[in-house]
Design an enzyme around this catalytic site. Structure first.
Site, PDB file in Angstrom:
ATOM      1  N   LYS A  42      43.117  32.937  28.664  1.00 39.89           N
ATOM      2  CA  LYS A  42      44.296  33.668  29.144  1.00 39.89           C
ATOM      3  C   LYS A  42      45.567  32.967  28.709  1.00 39.89           C
ATOM      4  CE  LYS A  42      42.025  35.716  33.146  1.00 39.89           C
ATOM      5  NZ  LYS A  42      41.965  35.804  34.600  1.00 39.89           N
ATOM      6  N   ARG A  91      37.053  42.760  44.680  1.00 33.07           N
ATOM      7  CA  ARG A  91      38.078  43.799  44.826  1.00 33.07           C
ATOM      8  C   ARG A  91      37.470  45.197  44.762  1.00 33.07           C
ATOM      9  NH1 ARG A  91      41.595  42.165  39.996  1.00 33.07           N
ATOM     10  NH2 ARG A  91      39.470  41.671  39.356  1.00 33.07           N
ATOM     11  N   SER A 130      46.697  39.534  38.761  1.00 33.03           N
ATOM     12  CA  SER A 130      47.895  38.792  38.375  1.00 33.03           C
ATOM     13  C   SER A 130      48.547  39.429  37.150  1.00 33.03           C
ATOM     14  CB  SER A 130      47.532  37.337  38.075  1.00 33.03           C
ATOM     15  OG  SER A 130      46.987  36.736  39.233  1.00 33.03           O
TER      16      SER A 130
HETATM   17  N1  COA Z   1      43.416  39.788  44.946  1.00 35.59           N
HETATM   18  C1  COA Z   1      44.142  40.103  43.867  1.00 35.59           C
HETATM   19  N2  COA Z   1      43.781  39.793  42.597  1.00 35.59           N
HETATM   20  C2  COA Z   1      42.631  39.131  42.456  1.00 35.59           C
HETATM   21  C3  COA Z   1      41.814  38.776  43.530  1.00 35.59           C
HETATM   22  C4  COA Z   1      42.254  39.135  44.829  1.00 35.59           C
HETATM   23  N3  COA Z   1      41.549  38.832  45.901  1.00 35.59           N
HETATM   24  N4  COA Z   1      40.734  38.143  43.058  1.00 35.59           N
HETATM   25  C5  COA Z   1      40.867  38.094  41.731  1.00 35.59           C
HETATM   26  N5  COA Z   1      42.013  38.690  41.376  1.00 35.59           N
HETATM   27  C6  COA Z   1      42.521  38.870  40.014  1.00 35.59           C
HETATM   28  C7  COA Z   1      43.005  37.580  39.422  1.00 35.59           C
HETATM   29  O1  COA Z   1      44.395  37.396  39.640  1.00 35.59           O
HETATM   30  C8  COA Z   1      42.695  37.772  37.962  1.00 35.59           C
HETATM   31  O2  COA Z   1      43.756  38.463  37.337  1.00 35.59           O
HETATM   32  P1  COA Z   1      44.076  38.242  35.783  1.00 35.59           P
HETATM   33  O3  COA Z   1      42.811  38.544  35.036  1.00 35.59           O
HETATM   34  O4  COA Z   1      45.139  39.218  35.533  1.00 35.59           O
HETATM   35  O5  COA Z   1      44.492  36.807  35.646  1.00 35.59           O
HETATM   36  C9  COA Z   1      41.477  38.689  37.945  1.00 35.59           C
HETATM   37  O6  COA Z   1      41.439  39.278  39.215  1.00 35.59           O
HETATM   38  C10 COA Z   1      40.190  37.952  37.714  1.00 35.59           C
HETATM   39  O7  COA Z   1      40.070  36.918  38.687  1.00 35.59           O
HETATM   40  P2  COA Z   1      39.012  35.775  38.510  1.00 35.59           P
HETATM   41  O8  COA Z   1      37.693  36.349  38.162  1.00 35.59           O
HETATM   42  O9  COA Z   1      39.086  34.893  39.711  1.00 35.59           O
HETATM   43  O10 COA Z   1      39.493  35.047  37.173  1.00 35.59           O
HETATM   44  P3  COA Z   1      40.274  33.736  37.060  1.00 35.59           P
HETATM   45  O11 COA Z   1      40.658  33.549  35.632  1.00 35.59           O
HETATM   46  O12 COA Z   1      41.378  33.721  38.030  1.00 35.59           O
HETATM   47  O13 COA Z   1      39.196  32.617  37.473  1.00 35.59           O
HETATM   48  C11 COA Z   1      37.162  31.316  37.237  1.00 35.59           C
HETATM   49  C12 COA Z   1      37.893  32.601  36.915  1.00 35.59           C
HETATM   50  C13 COA Z   1      38.037  30.117  37.205  1.00 35.59           C
HETATM   51  C14 COA Z   1      36.610  31.383  38.638  1.00 35.59           C
HETATM   52  C15 COA Z   1      36.007  31.212  36.218  1.00 35.59           C
HETATM   53  O14 COA Z   1      36.514  31.515  34.952  1.00 35.59           O
HETATM   54  C16 COA Z   1      35.400  29.821  36.167  1.00 35.59           C
HETATM   55  O15 COA Z   1      34.627  29.452  37.030  1.00 35.59           O
HETATM   56  N6  COA Z   1      35.767  29.054  35.133  1.00 35.59           N
HETATM   57  C17 COA Z   1      35.299  27.666  34.947  1.00 35.59           C
HETATM   58  C18 COA Z   1      34.355  27.567  33.768  1.00 35.59           C
HETATM   59  C19 COA Z   1      32.939  27.822  34.208  1.00 35.59           C
HETATM   60  O16 COA Z   1      32.388  27.140  35.053  1.00 35.59           O
HETATM   61  N7  COA Z   1      32.318  28.823  33.590  1.00 35.59           N
HETATM   62  C20 COA Z   1      30.975  29.225  33.906  1.00 35.59           C
HETATM   63  C21 COA Z   1      30.957  30.178  35.062  1.00 35.59           C
HETATM   64  S1  COA Z   1      29.315  30.633  35.482  1.00 35.59           S
END
Ligand code: COA
Length: 161
Positions: A42, A91, A130
């Site tokens: 991202k 969500r 986001s």
């Molecule tokens: N309310 C509003 N928006 C929400 C939400 C909520 N409750 N929950 C999630 N969202 C939104 C986020 O803002 C995000 O928006 P964006 O894509 O525009 O940035 C989207 O939904 C996806 O959220 P999420 O799945 O939590 O993605 P993320 O990038 O914020 O986090 C991680 C993802 C960090 C949890 C995941 O990539 C990770 O674990 N990474 C580490 C590497 C790893 O271990 N990989 C192997 C995993 S098995």
């Protein structure tokens, strides 16, 4: 015995949907760590330091919530820091497929006894992300009520530059 959970994400920036999950899960665990991660897939608007500072500001009313940064594999961070659970917000049904894949992979990688815990996002926020918030603000649209006021101001400042 006290229990400790991780709620992780990019939080670029944090929205009221994230805050809703943090407030609710902070009641379920003795300690909740909000783990800010830099997602290399991202293109971030805010630095991780800015994201941490904003989350600290809007969660200052929650005494058992701390904000940290980490990088690399989530499971490594969780195992090395003795977490009991990882909290995720759902969500919509579209989140489910991705979340189940991630939870099942993490289950293989987590130490014994660590669980993924899912909370349903409040319907008030189930349609936001986001990226959507940033897009609407950048084009002059109103997102009142969907992000904390101080974060809305920071997004506007970024786009004003
Ligand atoms: N309310 C509003 N928006 C929400 C939400 C909520 N409750 N929950 C999630 N969202 C939104 C986020 O803002 C995000 O928006 P964006 O894509 O525009 O940035 C989207 O939904 C996806 O959220 P999420 O799945 O939590 O993605 P993320 O990038 O914020 O986090 C991680 C993802 C960090 C949890 C995941 O990539 C990770 O674990 N990474 C580490 C590497 C790893 O271990 N990989 C192997 C995993 S098995």
């Amino acid at each position: 015995m006290s229990n400790k959970a991780l709620y992780s994400g990019s939080f670029d920036p944090m929205t009221n949907g994230h805050l809703d999950i943090i407030e609710r899960s902070s009641k379920m665990f003795d300690e909740l760590i909000v783990g800010v991660i830099v997602n290399p897939n991202k293109n971030a608007l805010f630095t991780k330091e800015e994201r941490v500072a904003m989350i600290e500001e809007v969660t200052s009313h929650l005494p058992n919530v701390r904000v940290e940064c980490f990088q690399g594999l989530l499971a490594d961070y969780v195992n090395e820091n003795n977490f009991d659970a990882v909290v995720r917000g759902l969500r919509a049904t579209t989140d489910f497929e991705y979340e189940i894949q991630m939870a099942q992979m993490n289950a293989r990688l987590f130490n014994d006894g660590i669980e993924s815990v899912f909370l349903m996002t409040s319907p008030r926020y189930s349609f936001i992300s986001s990226s959507m918030i940033k897009e609407v603000v950048s084009l002059g649209g109103c997102v009142k009520g969907l992000v904390p006021e101080i974060i809305l101001n920071r997004i506007k400042e970024k786009y004003a530059k």
